[in-house]
Design an enzyme around this catalytic site. Structure first.
Site, short mmCIF file in Angstrom:
data_model
loop_
_atom_site.label_atom_id
_atom_site.label_comp_id
_atom_site.label_asym_id
_atom_site.label_seq_id
_atom_site.Cartn_x
_atom_site.Cartn_y
_atom_site.Cartn_z
N ALA A 29 0.67 -1.33 -0.34
CA ALA A 29 0.26 -0.09 -0.18
C ALA A 29 0.87 1.33 -0.15
O ALA A 29 2.07 0.84 0.74
CB ALA A 29 -0.53 -0.20 1.01
N GLN A 82 -5.23 -6.91 -5.79
CA GLN A 82 -5.07 -7.11 -4.95
C GLN A 82 -7.06 -6.33 -4.20
O GLN A 82 -7.26 -5.56 -4.20
CB GLN A 82 -4.44 -7.25 -4.16
N CYS A 112 -3.40 -8.73 6.01
CA CYS A 112 -2.88 -7.27 5.86
C CYS A 112 -3.64 -7.56 7.77
O CYS A 112 -5.05 -7.77 8.03
CB CYS A 112 -4.24 -6.40 6.01
C1 LIG Z 1 4.61 -0.55 3.02
C2 LIG Z 1 4.29 -2.04 2.71
C3 LIG Z 1 2.85 -2.27 2.65
C4 LIG Z 1 2.05 -3.55 2.28
N1 LIG Z 1 0.63 -3.20 1.77
C5 LIG Z 1 0.76 -4.71 1.43
C6 LIG Z 1 -1.03 -4.58 0.42
O1 LIG Z 1 -1.33 -3.63 -0.02
N2 LIG Z 1 -1.21 -5.98 0.84
C7 LIG Z 1 -0.99 -7.33 0.93
O2 LIG Z 1 -0.53 -8.48 0.99
N3 LIG Z 1 0.25 -7.01 1.86
C8 LIG Z 1 0.93 -5.92 1.64
N4 LIG Z 1 1.92 -5.97 2.89
C9 LIG Z 1 3.26 -6.73 3.05
C10 LIG Z 1 3.53 -6.75 1.77
O3 LIG Z 1 3.21 -7.68 0.68
C11 LIG Z 1 4.83 -8.65 2.32
O4 LIG Z 1 3.36 -9.05 2.69
C12 LIG Z 1 6.05 -8.07 3.31
O5 LIG Z 1 6.27 -6.89 3.39
C13 LIG Z 1 7.08 -9.28 4.02
O6 LIG Z 1 7.69 -9.32 2.55
P1 LIG Z 1 9.18 -8.49 2.75
O7 LIG Z 1 9.80 -8.85 3.66
O8 LIG Z 1 9.40 -9.10 0.98
O9 LIG Z 1 8.80 -7.04 2.14
C14 LIG Z 1 2.63 -4.09 2.67
C15 LIG Z 1 4.01 -4.24 3.68
C16 LIG Z 1 4.54 -2.99 3.79
C17 LIG Z 1 6.04 -2.78 3.58
#
Ligand SMILES: Cc1cc2nc3c(=O)[nH]c(=O)nc-3n(C[C@H](O)[C@H](O)[C@H](O)COP(=O)(O)O)c2cc1C
Length: 342
Positions: A29, A82, A112
Site C-alpha cells: 500500500a 488485490q 493485512c
Molecule cells: C509499506 C507496506 C505496505 C504493504 N501493503 C500490503 C498490501 O497492500 N497487501 C498485502 O497483501 N501486503 C502488504 N504488505 C506486506 C507485503 O506484501 C509483504 O508481505 C511483507 O512486506 C513481507 O515481505 P518482505 O519481507 O519482502 O517485505 C505491505 C508491506 C509494506 C512494507
C-alpha cells in the site's frame, strides 16, 4: 566477479497464466503504484506484479478515493489486483469489476493486520475464521473466469497458525496459487519470518504453486528459501523499494553464479526520475498530491554518493516534478559510487 550461489527459478503457471520468472513484486500500500510496478518489470525478471490492496466495500459504495488505485494498464500483463473484504457478495462484485477492467488475476488479501481492515473482518481476520474465509474465496472463484490467488500470513498468532488448513481448503475451492508471508498477523513486521510455515503449506497442497514471502533481500536468501521450503516462487516486498533491480539481480546471480554489477549513481538517479515522471504522468490525484506520496518512495533510492541525508531533506520539501528533477538530475553523470551500498 565470483558469487558462487546458484539456484533454479523455473517458470510456473497460475491457472492459465504463465509466469516466466517466478519472482513476484509484493503488494504494498502506498508503494506499488503503476509507475513502480512498471519500473520493476522494465528492469527485468519481475515475473508478476500486484496492485496494493483495494477495499471491496469502498468499491461497493463507489468511494471516489478508491478509483485512483485503478491505475493499471494492459501493458502490465500479467498482473494481479488485490482485493480485501469479508462480505462474499461484495468481494465477488468487486472481483467481477476489476476483471472487466483488465485484471489478469484476482488476489484476495488475507494478511493485512491493520485495525481498519481487521476490525471489519477483512485481511488477516479471515485467517481466524476458516468458515468466513472459505465463503469469501468460494464467492470470488465462482464470480470470475480468471485465476484467483490468495495471500496469507502464517496465522493470527503464534498459537493459532492457520495457513496449512486454510491452504488445503483454498486449493479445494479452486484457488490457483497461494502466497505465504511467513509471519503471524500479531507479529506485524517485527521479528523475522519463520519460513518453515512455507514448507508446511507447500507439503499440504498438491496441485498449485506456493509463493514464499518474508525477508528475502538477496540471492542467497532466495536460494535458501527455495531450498528449505520447496516453494515454487518468491515474493519480494521491502527489499524492492528504491531497488527495482532486485528481481533481475536475484535471477542473474542464481542463473550465472556471478555477482550482479551494482547500478551506478547515475542509473539509480535515472530510475528515481523515471519513477517520479511516470507517477506524475499517470496520476489521477494531481501532481502536488502525487509528489507528496512520492517523497517517501524516492527517499528509498540510495545513490551511493556522499550527501544522502541532504538529498533526503530536499525530498521532504519537494512539491513538484520540477523540484524532484532538480534533486536527481545532477547525479545523472555520476558513473562511480563513492561508497558501497549494502
Ligand atoms: C509499506 C507496506 C505496505 C504493504 N501493503 C500490503 C498490501 O497492500 N497487501 C498485502 O497483501 N501486503 C502488504 N504488505 C506486506 C507485503 O506484501 C509483504 O508481505 C511483507 O512486506 C513481507 O515481505 P518482505 O519481507 O519482502 O517485505 C505491505 C508491506 C509494506 C512494507
Amino acid at each position: 566477479m565470483e558469487h558462487t550461489i546458484t539456484g533454479k527459478l523455473n517458470p510456473i503457471t497460475i491457472g492459465s497464466v504463465k509466469v516466466e520468472t517466478p519472482l513476484f513484486l509484493a503488494p504494498m500500500a502506498g508503494q506499488t503504484n503503476h509507475a513502480f510496478r512498471n519500473l520493476c518489470r522494465e528492469m527485468g525478471d519481475c515475473g508478476m506484479v500486484c496492485t496494493e490492496l483495494i477495499s471491496s466495500q469502498a468499491i461497493h459504495y463507489k468511494n471516489q478515493k478508491t478509483w485512483h488505485m485503478f491505475d493499471w494498464t494492459p501493458d502490465e500483463q500479467p498482473f494481479a489486483v488485490q482485493l480485501y473484504g469479508s462480505d462474499p457478495q461484495m468481494m465477488a462484485d468487486a472481483a467481477r469489476l476489476v476483471v472487466d477492467e483488465g485484471a489478469t488475476i484476482v488476489d484476495i488479501n488475507m494478511g493485512c493486520w491493520v485495525p481498519k481492515v481487521v476490525k471489519k473482518g477483512g485481511g488477516a481476520a479471515l485467517l481466524g475464521d476458516l468458515c468466513a474465509a472459505t465463503a469469501v474465496v468460494e464467492a470470488v472463484v465462482q464470480a470470475v473466469n480468471v485465476p484467483v490467488t490468495v495471500k496469507v500470513r502464517s496465522g493470527l498468532t503464534p498459537d493459532h497458525l492457520t495457513a496449512v488448513p486454510f491452504a488445503r481448503a483454498a486449493e479445494q475451492l479452486g484457488v490457483k496459487a497461494i502466497a505465504v508471508h511467513a509471519r503471524t498477523a500479531s507479529q506485524g513486521f517485527s521479528g523475522s519470518a519463520d519460513w518453515d510455515i512455507i514448507r508446511q503449506v507447500k507439503d499440504a497442497v498438491s496441485s498449485i504453486p506456493i509463493i514464499g514471502n518474508g525477508d528475502v533481500k538477496t540471492s542467497a536468501d532466495a536460494e535458501r528459501m527455495l531450498r528449505e521450503t520447496g516453494c515454487d516462487g518468491i515474493m519480494i516486498g521491502r527489499a524492492a523499494l528504491g531497488n527495482p533491480w532486485i528481481f533481475h539481480q536475484i535471477a542473474y546471480e542464481l542463473r550465472t553464479g556471478l555477482a550482479f554489477p551494482s547500478p551506478s549513481p547515475a542509473e539509480r538517479a535515472s530510475a528515481a526520475l523515471k519513477h517520479a515522471r511516470l507517477t506524475v504522468e499517470t496520476t489521477t490525484i494531481g501532481e502536488r498530491q502525487a509528489i507528496f506520496e512520492l517523497r517517501g518512495q524516492l527517499t528509498k533510492y540510495h545513490l551511493g554518493v556522499p550527501g544522502a541525508a541532504a538529498l533526503r531533506e530536499k525530498l521532504v520539501y519537494a512539491e513538484s516534478l520540477a523540484d524532484i528533477e532538480a534533486i536527481f538530475e545532477p547525479y545523472l553523470s555520476h558513473e562511480q559510487a563513492e561508497y558501497e551500498l549494502a
